[in-house]
Design an enzyme around this catalytic site. Structure first.
Site, PDB file in Angstrom:
ATOM      1  N   GLY A  12       0.805  -1.220   0.000  1.00 38.00           N
ATOM      2  CA  GLY A  12       0.000   0.000   0.000  1.00 38.00           C
ATOM      3  C   GLY A  12       0.837   1.269   0.000  1.00 38.00           C
ATOM      4  N   ASN A  13       2.066   1.202   0.576  1.00 40.52           N
ATOM      5  CA  ASN A  13       2.908   2.400   0.674  1.00 40.52           C
ATOM      6  C   ASN A  13       3.459   2.857  -0.682  1.00 40.52           C
ATOM      7  OD1 ASN A  13       4.586   0.076   0.743  1.00 40.52           O
ATOM      8  ND2 ASN A  13       6.256   1.244   1.644  1.00 40.52           N
ATOM      9  N   LYS A 207      -3.974  -9.737  -1.359  1.00 36.55           N
ATOM     10  CA  LYS A 207      -3.149  -9.492  -2.544  1.00 36.55           C
ATOM     11  C   LYS A 207      -1.854 -10.323  -2.534  1.00 36.55           C
ATOM     12  CE  LYS A 207       0.480  -6.276  -1.640  1.00 36.55           C
ATOM     13  NZ  LYS A 207       0.626  -6.529  -0.244  1.00 36.55           N
TER      14      LYS A 207
END
Ligand code: ADP
Ligand code: MG
Length: 306
Positions: A12-13, A207
């Site tokens: 996500g980063n 994911k």
């Protein structure tokens, strides 16, 4: 000579940093920092990039729940929308470094089992908090809700295990023909087979598990999971935390079963790598900031088949 196949999972980063709201510009500017590494890797590998979509699908969901003027799309369709959005952002970032680079984005459906126990126990919270008076109307939509004291009701959806990458042939066809394939974003669009047809279901696939399945189905050489920590730690968050630079699959399985790696964050990453190295590949977990070093095995945690 054919280049080895690398499946690279972006955490996500790569798109959002702590404290950011998730504007288009923020996400693009974060990806611009990663783009040079992606291009460099695409010269050495047949590169498939996967990515998370938690905050993006969360925001989209919030937007569509905040109006009754337009019909809301089901969650699986929201996953499809965010796959395309993030794919587009990756295209923009990569092409701003190399305008000639060819990026293919594949909306990817992932088959799940309708009998997966996760469907009987939805646990993944999504979307906004709703007040008490909407509870019945929401339940009438067939939603499962959890009550969060002080905040209200929140929808929870199942997180079933990925069984098969439906669009694998398309992804395979593109490998080596373009510089970079973006696929299985957000864990993929969850579908089930009913009466010989595929149907989207409201669920969220992890994911990392989906990336591992994709890597195995492609017969990839390397699976690398990039996130916001240096690698896998023992006693994470404690004063005696220690970075594991190498980790045997059997040791990883033992630590997993003893609850060292939490579900939803490090747990599925370790599990994803174990499954991949068991099938004969190389796998690593490391920091997005050191993408190239993690791929080269000089940073992060290397999972080994022992
Ligand atoms: P991503 O978006 O990359 O999937 P996650 O938040 O799901 O990111 O997973 C990364 C997080 O896992 C880290 O920020 C860290 O807080 C957490 N974590 C939990 N246990 C561990 C561990 N044993 N070692 C390293 N990180 C861990
Ligand atoms: Mg995660």
């Amino acid at each position: 000579m054919k280049k080895p196949v690398l499946v690279l999972a972006l955490g996500g980063n790569a798109l959002l940093r702590r404290g950011e709201r998730g504007t288009f510009e923020e996400q693009l500017s974060n990806l611009l920092r990663v783009a040079p590494s992606l291009l460099e890797l695409s010269r050495e590998y047949q590169l498939v990039v996967t990515h998370g979509n938690g905050p993006q699908v969360g925001n989209l969901y919030l937007q569509q729940e905040s109006t009754s003027e337009a019909p809301p799309m089901p969650l699986h369709a929201c996953v499809a929308m965010t796959q395309s959005l993030i794919g587009y952002l990756i295209q923009l970032a990569v092409n701003s470094v190399d305008p000639g680079a060819r990026v293919a984005v594949v909306p990817t459906r992932v088959l799940v089992d309708p009998e997966d126990p996760a469907f009987r126990r939805p646990m993944k919270p999504i979307g906004p908090y709703y007040p008490e008076h909407l509870r019945e109307a929401l339940a009438a939509r067939g939603w499962e809700l959890v009550h969060v004291p002080g905040r209200g009701y929140r929808r929870v959806v199942p997180s079933p295990r990925p069984k098969r990458i439906v669009d694998i042939d398309v992804i395979r066809e593109l490998l080596g023909r373009v510089d970079l394939v973006v696929a299985a974003g957000g864990g993929g669009i969850p579908v089930v087979e009913r009466g010989g047809r595929l149907e989207g279901v409201d669920a969220v696939i992890d994911k990392d598990l989906a990336s591992s399945l994709l890597a195995r189905e492609l017969g990839a050489d390397i699976l690398v999971i990039l996130t916001d920590v240096e690698g896998v730690y023992l006693n994470y968050g404690r004063p005696d935390a220690r970075l594991l630079t190498r980790l045997c699959a059997s040791e990883a399985e033992r630590l997993l079963s003893e609850g060292h790696f939490p579900p939803g964050t490090m747990g599925p990453k370790v599990e994803a790598c174990v499954e991949f190295v068991r099938s004969g590949g190389r796998a690593a977990i490391g920091s997005l900031e050191r993408a190239l070093e993690v791929v080269r095995g000089v940073s992060g945690t290397l999972l080994e088949n022992c």
